[in-house]
Design an enzyme around this catalytic site. Structure first.
Site, PDB file in Angstrom:
ATOM      1  N   SER A 240      41.928  30.030  45.406  1.00  0.00           N
ATOM      2  CA  SER A 240      41.683  28.754  46.090  1.00  0.00           C
ATOM      3  C   SER A 240      42.864  27.804  45.929  1.00  0.00           C
ATOM      4  O   SER A 240      43.265  27.128  46.889  1.00  0.00           O
ATOM      5  CB  SER A 240      40.393  28.102  45.577  1.00  0.00           C
ATOM      6  OG  SER A 240      40.413  27.959  44.168  1.00  0.00           O
ATOM      7  N   HIS A 270      35.984  35.491  43.515  1.00  0.00           N
ATOM      8  CA  HIS A 270      36.430  34.147  43.096  1.00  0.00           C
ATOM      9  C   HIS A 270      35.207  33.264  42.902  1.00  0.00           C
ATOM     10  O   HIS A 270      34.399  33.514  42.022  1.00  0.00           O
ATOM     11  CB  HIS A 270      37.407  33.601  44.131  1.00  0.00           C
ATOM     12  CG  HIS A 270      38.186  32.403  43.677  1.00  0.00           C
ATOM     13  ND1 HIS A 270      38.246  31.989  42.369  1.00  0.00           N
ATOM     14  CD2 HIS A 270      38.959  31.510  44.377  1.00  0.00           C
ATOM     15  CE1 HIS A 270      39.008  30.920  42.277  1.00  0.00           C
ATOM     16  NE2 HIS A 270      39.446  30.593  43.476  1.00  0.00           N
ATOM     17  N   HIS A 317      38.353  37.978  31.957  1.00  0.00           N
ATOM     18  CA  HIS A 317      39.115  36.981  32.708  1.00  0.00           C
ATOM     19  C   HIS A 317      40.513  37.512  32.921  1.00  0.00           C
ATOM     20  O   HIS A 317      41.058  38.226  32.067  1.00  0.00           O
ATOM     21  CB  HIS A 317      39.156  35.644  31.948  1.00  0.00           C
ATOM     22  CG  HIS A 317      39.664  34.505  32.755  1.00  0.00           C
ATOM     23  ND1 HIS A 317      41.015  34.243  32.906  1.00  0.00           N
ATOM     24  CD2 HIS A 317      39.021  33.550  33.483  1.00  0.00           C
ATOM     25  CE1 HIS A 317      41.176  33.181  33.666  1.00  0.00           C
ATOM     26  NE2 HIS A 317      39.995  32.740  34.033  1.00  0.00           N
ATOM     27  N   ARG A 326      35.482  26.393  29.232  1.00  0.00           N
ATOM     28  CA  ARG A 326      34.538  25.853  30.206  1.00  0.00           C
ATOM     29  C   ARG A 326      33.135  26.402  29.945  1.00  0.00           C
ATOM     30  O   ARG A 326      32.132  25.701  30.141  1.00  0.00           O
ATOM     31  CB  ARG A 326      34.998  26.182  31.625  1.00  0.00           C
ATOM     32  CG  ARG A 326      36.349  25.585  31.995  1.00  0.00           C
ATOM     33  CD  ARG A 326      36.836  26.084  33.329  1.00  0.00           C
ATOM     34  NE  ARG A 326      37.005  27.533  33.337  1.00  0.00           N
ATOM     35  CZ  ARG A 326      37.284  28.261  34.415  1.00  0.00           C
ATOM     36  NH1 ARG A 326      37.412  27.676  35.591  1.00  0.00           N
ATOM     37  NH2 ARG A 326      37.437  29.563  34.324  1.00  0.00           N
ATOM     38  N   ASP A 372      31.678  31.508  34.660  1.00  0.00           N
ATOM     39  CA  ASP A 372      30.569  31.925  35.518  1.00  0.00           C
ATOM     40  C   ASP A 372      29.358  32.405  34.734  1.00  0.00           C
ATOM     41  O   ASP A 372      28.246  32.452  35.267  1.00  0.00           O
ATOM     42  CB  ASP A 372      31.027  33.039  36.462  1.00  0.00           C
ATOM     43  CG  ASP A 372      32.125  32.581  37.401  1.00  0.00           C
ATOM     44  OD1 ASP A 372      32.021  31.458  37.916  1.00  0.00           O
ATOM     45  OD2 ASP A 372      33.092  33.337  37.611  1.00  0.00           O
TER      46      ASP A 372
END
Length: 440
Positions: A240, A270, A317, A326, A372
């Protein structure tokens, strides 16, 4: 006190000589080499992009303007009565590298309120689309439809100095950020809540107003503030961010550029990953009888998953080699606000068990959870149970980082992106494959 735009202009003037000197005096200095696997494998790990907005360290995680996530949350001015900062203050920090005062933050809050009116034709466009269109399709279409509003496109057509490109880009990016929350909430209410949009409340900050327009009670306003900040930026190499940068490098305006980034975010590899992780976790719990398992039961179930050729989604990752900060930030929120929620308890237990299983399995480079693994659970708990909408939430947050980046791209005069391609035959020649084949 200087406004955000005045401070940004001062920062740009200070930064430009640094970039100019690097190109002029040190342009031949090598910072990396490219091998065949990188050329075929999506340029993974190739150091060929520049951004000062954020940096992703494999062991430390993301830093926003040099600050870790905990440091960012601690430093920024908090919304009164809230545990989390103003998103508007975070925007100031991404743009300038400075932590704003409360006064400077409030200036951005008021500025965004003045910019926030979404043109009626955007709502008309959304309503004209088939109602079963994916919300990311709607979100991207709404963004690009506003291109007619672009100040950059207008000023460029009139003619202006390259040194001034950043100014109308900043204006476009600020207008977009002010409008995105209402567009996203409108899509949600139109598609999933009986076509009953909720008008914005001009007395609220961005996070609070977004929660209000979604129709979700407190502390979802803090969820929004946390979520948008955590998902804002992740260097320039993710799809993105890179897509936004790539399109903007052709001097396309912010509307074209952000729409391209949103289209990339919609991919399953993504931004779509968060809904896939939640679906897998819910299915996993169903297979376990709808209850939170013991650690031994969970360990066996995870091994069964891996031995069947499946993966444990939300783990691993491309860059990180530790637990995604995060993830940790969201876990701390859950421990405070929904500690007994069965789905969170399962996620937390997977976090305790899965890394050892994955390390023993031996195929995962990074056995730790990414962002996620946690984010969908929070949305589900607060009643936002529509999987397809999760990536729109991601998109609102990601806009903060990518729009700050392309403002600086124009400020520093970065060139159009045009990497050189080679053929497969050329790679085979470089590898010596053709010579070996000829000798046989």
């Amino acid at each position: 006190m200087a406004t955000l735009k005045e401070t940004l202009f001062k920062k740009i003037q200070e930064h430009r000589p640094r970039t100019t000197r690097l190109v002029k005096e040190f342009g031949d200095v090598k910072i990396g080499e490219v091998n065949i696997s990188q050329a075929i494998g999506g340029a993974r790990g190739v150091k060929c992009l520049v951004t000062d907005i954020s940096y992703l360290d494999p062991m430390e995680g993301i830093r926003f303007r040099g600050k870790t996530i905990p440091e960012t949350f601690d430093a920024l001015p908090k919304v009164p009565g809230s545990e989390y900062p103003y998103v508007e203050g975070f925007w100031y920090m991404l743009m300038t590298g400075d932590v704003p005062t409360m006064e400077q933050t409030q200036e951005v809050v008021e500025d965004w309120k003045q910019r926030a009116r979404v043109p009626q034709y955007v709502f008309d466009l959304l309503r004209a689309l088939p109602r079963d269109s994916h919300p990311m399709t709607m979100f991207s279409a709404a963004i690009v439809s506003m291109q007619r509003e672009s100040i950059f496109a207008q000023k460029y057509a009139e003619g202006m100095s390259k040194m001034d490109y950043w100014d109308p880009m900043f204006e476009d990016c600020s207008n977009l950020m002010a409008r995105l929350p209402e567009i996203a909430a409108y899509i949600y209410r139109m598609k999933y809540k009986g076509d009953a949009p909720i008008a914005p409340d001009p007395n609220l900050d961005m996070g609070g107003n977004f929660a209000h327009m979604m129709g979700v009670a407190k502390p979802y306003d803090d969820v929004a503030r946390m979520y948008f900040i955590l998902h804002s930026d992740h260097e320039s190499g993710n799809v993105s961010a890179h897509a936004t940068h790539l399109v903007a490098s052709a001097l396309s305006d912010a509307y074209y550029s952000l729409s391209a980034g949103i289209n990339g975010l919609a991919g399953p590899l993504h931004g779509l990953a968060n809904q896939e992780v939640l679906g897998w976790t819910q299915d996993f719990m169903a297979k376990l009888g709808g209850k939170v398992p013991t650690e031994d039961e969970l360990k066996k179930a995870l091994w069964d998953t891996l031995n069947s050729g499946q993966v444990i989604p939300g783990y691993g990752h491309a860059v990180l080699r530790k637990t995604d900060p995060r993830y940790t930030s969201q876990m701390e929120f859950c421990e405070k606000h929904l500690p007994d929620y069965p789905l969170f308890k399962l996620v937390n237990m997977i976090y305790k068990v899965a890394p050892d299983v994955l390390m023993e399995h031996g195929k995962a480079k990074n056995p730790w959870p990414n962002v996620d693994a946690q984010s969908g659970v929070i949305q589900w708990y607060y009643g936002v149970t529509e999987y397809d909408f999760y990536t729109v939430l991601f998109g609102v947050g990601r806009a903060l980082g990518v729009l700050a980046n392309i403002t600086w791209d124009r400020a520093l005069g970065y060139a159009i992106e045009r990497p050189k391609s080679v053929t497969t035959a050329m790679l085979e020649e470089a590898a010596g494959i053709k010579e070996k084949a000829a000798s046989n």
